[in-house]
Design a protein around this motif. Sequence first.
Motif, PDB file in Angstrom:
ATOM      1  N   PRO A 166      53.328  30.368  54.902  1.00  0.00           N
ATOM      2  CA  PRO A 166      53.256  31.598  55.509  1.00  0.00           C
ATOM      3  C   PRO A 166      54.100  32.678  55.119  1.00  0.00           C
ATOM      4  O   PRO A 166      53.801  33.800  54.966  1.00  0.00           O
ATOM      5  N   VAL A 167      55.301  32.210  55.002  1.00  0.00           N
ATOM      6  CA  VAL A 167      56.489  33.272  54.722  1.00  0.00           C
ATOM      7  C   VAL A 167      56.531  33.586  53.289  1.00  0.00           C
ATOM      8  O   VAL A 167      56.414  34.778  53.178  1.00  0.00           O
ATOM      9  N   LEU A 168      56.133  32.704  52.551  1.00  0.00           N
ATOM     10  CA  LEU A 168      56.068  33.279  51.057  1.00  0.00           C
ATOM     11  C   LEU A 168      54.802  34.041  50.907  1.00  0.00           C
ATOM     12  O   LEU A 168      54.783  35.132  50.107  1.00  0.00           O
ATOM     13  N   ALA A 169      53.843  33.833  51.620  1.00  0.00           N
ATOM     14  CA  ALA A 169      52.402  34.443  51.685  1.00  0.00           C
ATOM     15  C   ALA A 169      52.699  35.846  52.357  1.00  0.00           C
ATOM     16  O   ALA A 169      52.257  36.855  51.610  1.00  0.00           O
ATOM     17  N   ALA A 170      53.406  36.049  53.341  1.00  0.00           N
ATOM     18  CA  ALA A 170      53.981  37.256  53.979  1.00  0.00           C
ATOM     19  C   ALA A 170      54.669  38.281  52.936  1.00  0.00           C
ATOM     20  O   ALA A 170      54.632  39.472  53.216  1.00  0.00           O
ATOM     21  N   LEU A 171      55.617  37.512  52.177  1.00  0.00           N
ATOM     22  CA  LEU A 171      56.316  38.515  51.226  1.00  0.00           C
ATOM     23  C   LEU A 171      55.454  38.821  50.136  1.00  0.00           C
ATOM     24  O   LEU A 171      56.009  39.901  49.509  1.00  0.00           O
ATOM     25  N   ARG A 172      54.309  38.749  50.010  1.00  0.00           N
ATOM     26  CA  ARG A 172      53.451  39.198  48.836  1.00  0.00           C
ATOM     27  C   ARG A 172      53.112  40.593  49.022  1.00  0.00           C
ATOM     28  O   ARG A 172      52.960  40.877  50.420  1.00  0.00           O
ATOM     29  N   HIS A 173      52.665  41.297  48.399  1.00  0.00           N
ATOM     30  CA  HIS A 173      52.387  42.442  48.306  1.00  0.00           C
ATOM     31  C   HIS A 173      50.872  42.818  48.220  1.00  0.00           C
ATOM     32  O   HIS A 173      50.375  42.369  47.142  1.00  0.00           O
ATOM     33  N   TYR A 174      50.077  43.071  49.200  1.00  0.00           N
ATOM     34  CA  TYR A 174      48.519  43.079  49.173  1.00  0.00           C
ATOM     35  C   TYR A 174      48.328  44.695  49.390  1.00  0.00           C
ATOM     36  O   TYR A 174      48.250  45.419  50.250  1.00  0.00           O
ATOM     37  N   ALA A 194      46.896  39.298  46.537  1.00  0.00           N
ATOM     38  CA  ALA A 194      48.384  39.777  46.120  1.00  0.00           C
ATOM     39  C   ALA A 194      48.225  40.617  44.940  1.00  0.00           C
ATOM     40  O   ALA A 194      47.715  40.212  43.954  1.00  0.00           O
ATOM     41  N   CYS A 195      48.937  41.624  44.882  1.00  0.00           N
ATOM     42  CA  CYS A 195      49.167  42.715  43.669  1.00  0.00           C
ATOM     43  C   CYS A 195      50.110  42.063  42.971  1.00  0.00           C
ATOM     44  O   CYS A 195      50.480  42.500  41.767  1.00  0.00           O
ATOM     45  N   ASP A 196      51.236  41.247  43.301  1.00  0.00           N
ATOM     46  CA  ASP A 196      52.382  40.739  42.575  1.00  0.00           C
ATOM     47  C   ASP A 196      52.144  39.247  42.117  1.00  0.00           C
ATOM     48  O   ASP A 196      51.143  38.865  42.351  1.00  0.00           O
TER      49      ASP A 196
END
Length: 321
Positions: A166-174, A194-196
Amino acid sequence: MIPVLSTPNSSHLQISEFILMGFPGIHRWQHWLSFPLVLLYLLALSANFLILLTIWQDLTLHKPMYKFLGILSVVDIGLATTIMPKILAIFWFNAKTISLPECFTQIYAIHWFVGMESGIFLCMAFDRYMAICHPLHYPSFVTDTFIFKAAMSMVLRNSLLVMPVPVLAALRHYCSRNEIEHCLCSNLGVISLACDDITVNRFYQLALAWVMIGSDMALVFSSYVLILCSVQKLNSPEAISKALSTCSSHLILILFFYTAIVVVSVTHLAGRKFPLIPVLLNVLHNVIPPALNPMVYALRTQELRVGFQKVFGIGREMSRK
């Protein structure tokens, strides 16, 4: 309307919540699926609570095998409860929105409980290995202290290994899409919005599956290979039958659990053509094992059936008549 945190540049817009659309392709009548799902959920809750009550009240069931079964029941209740209330809210009340923190928390909880279930299956396999292959050392080795340490090691392992998901998912930009074609926050379904770049997310998801679930599966089946080799050396057919009967329930559940994981993984890879299949299997994989596990043990374990009779007073009623 997609809720966003407004910024001057539209390319940097950050959504504030996701929308869980439910089962892809059948949105108009998917609410009918809530009836079998709620029955499975109620069965999972009632059956696992009954297992816990029976093990707690019947002193003859205060053995390592049944203590691990009690831990498995707690994990099953947690796994089913992690997803089912939200799924039913989507079907019954059209409550499709979920905030980003709630979504990432659900991702963590699903991975944690699935990892715990796999870990407890490993502990139960080791328990049967020690009981059958090293019966003289079993009472002194598989103690309450060992059970506590084994359970805590699984809790610590899952807590540390699952946290990056979840940490890596939260670091993505939506920044644009926020509709998830699923009933729950699937990690791969979320990060696909995610956009990145999500290469790191995909790599860690794959590595986690191989390191945690894959190693558990290898050790579990290695334990049963050793058990079968040890059983073949027994000269008594009665002893062979008794040894195998103590493992049969556990082996049935293990085969179903790991087979389901493999099937879900394979169908997810082929899910672009038929997106409903992997989503449906993913949901069922999180609710069927919690309902199935206590049923299999109840049907195939004599001591547990006797325990049920004691809890409900069936034995006393029969003796009075």
